[in-house]
Scaffold this active site. Structure first.
Site, PDB file in Angstrom:
ATOM      1  N   ASN A  83       0.830  -1.193   0.000  1.00 28.23           N
ATOM      2  CA  ASN A  83       0.000   0.000   0.000  1.00 28.23           C
ATOM      3  C   ASN A  83       0.872   1.253   0.000  1.00 28.23           C
ATOM      4  O   ASN A  83       2.086   1.185   0.159  1.00 28.23           O
ATOM      5  CB  ASN A  83      -0.939  -0.020   1.209  1.00 28.23           C
ATOM      6  N   HIS A 108      23.468   3.194  11.461  1.00 32.12           N
ATOM      7  CA  HIS A 108      24.466   3.756  12.385  1.00 32.12           C
ATOM      8  C   HIS A 108      24.584   2.840  13.593  1.00 32.12           C
ATOM      9  O   HIS A 108      23.690   2.041  13.873  1.00 32.12           O
ATOM     10  CB  HIS A 108      24.085   5.169  12.842  1.00 32.12           C
ATOM     11  N   ALA A 116      -1.257  -3.238  13.464  1.00 28.04           N
ATOM     12  CA  ALA A 116      -0.883  -1.869  13.125  1.00 28.04           C
ATOM     13  C   ALA A 116      -0.065  -1.232  14.249  1.00 28.04           C
ATOM     14  O   ALA A 116      -0.336  -1.439  15.422  1.00 28.04           O
ATOM     15  CB  ALA A 116      -2.139  -1.043  12.872  1.00 28.04           C
ATOM     16  N   ARG A 163      12.190  -8.910  16.637  1.00 31.16           N
ATOM     17  CA  ARG A 163      12.596 -10.318  16.766  1.00 31.16           C
ATOM     18  C   ARG A 163      11.741 -11.165  15.843  1.00 31.16           C
ATOM     19  O   ARG A 163      10.670 -10.749  15.414  1.00 31.16           O
ATOM     20  CB  ARG A 163      12.386 -10.794  18.204  1.00 31.16           C
ATOM     21  N   ARG A 205      -1.676 -14.359  20.003  1.00 31.73           N
ATOM     22  CA  ARG A 205      -2.486 -15.572  19.871  1.00 31.73           C
ATOM     23  C   ARG A 205      -2.222 -16.192  18.514  1.00 31.73           C
ATOM     24  O   ARG A 205      -1.548 -15.620  17.681  1.00 31.73           O
ATOM     25  CB  ARG A 205      -3.974 -15.267  20.043  1.00 31.73           C
TER      26      ARG A 205
END
Length: 174
Positions: free
Chosen positions: A53, A84, A128, A134, A151
């Site tokens: 999008n 950096h 969102a 990780r 979940r």
């Protein structure tokens, strides 16, 4: 670019490495510009029927691989490099990139940030506003800063027998 790929608007692209786009890919760059940068020696590989999008930003210094049928919401940031170091004396050096792998059928919500060295397992959903720092296992909903497993995805097909038992998926309790 694969057949039936569609691009709406005018994305900003700087491609010095490899950009490979699968069939029936769709990219929007209308309400906000989508940015794609692939450094020399970098690879940005996009699977079939993927959708990106508007307003997203991608930087591939090493590798970003987006699987088949992945959906990216608006303003997603996906960078395989921090650009950096944390230490003040090293901040003007460019650190090494680490690959980002987004497996098949992943839905990445609006304004998600995906950091270097992360794999998001197939059929997962990233809520969102999350920051993925990780690895996220297959078939889960992850949310938060940093993103954590909330979940299992309803209807996700387990990749292995071990995944059939939610107790075997990190972060998912019964």
């Amino acid at each position: 670019m694969g057949p039936k790929a569609r691009i709406w608007g005018r994305p900003r692209m700087v491609v010095e490495g490899q950009l490979r786009i699968g069939t029936s890919f769709q990219l929007l760059s209308t309400a906000a510009t989508t940015e794609i940068a692939v450094a020399a020696g970098g690879r940005f590989l996009i699977g079939d029927r993927a959708y990106i999008n508007y307003g997203c930003s991608f930087y591939a210094g090493d590798l970003i691989r987006i699987g088949d049928r992945c959906l990216f919401g608006t303003h997603v940031i996906c960078m395989d490099n921090d650009f950096h170091y944390e230490e003040p004396e090293l901040r003007f050096r460019h650190p090494p990139s680490r690959p980002i792998i987004v497996e098949d059928d992943v839905w990445v919500g609006a304004r998600v940030t995906i950091l270097k060295g992360v794999t998001i397992g197939r059929q997962s959903v990233i809520a969102a506003g999350s920051v993925v720092a990780r690895d996220i296992p297959a078939g889960v909903v992850a949310a938060g800063v940093p993103a954590r497993v909330m979940r299992r995805v309803r209807g996700a097909i387990p990749a292995t027998i071990a995944e059939r038992d939610p107790a075997n998926v990190p972060g998912v309790s019964r």
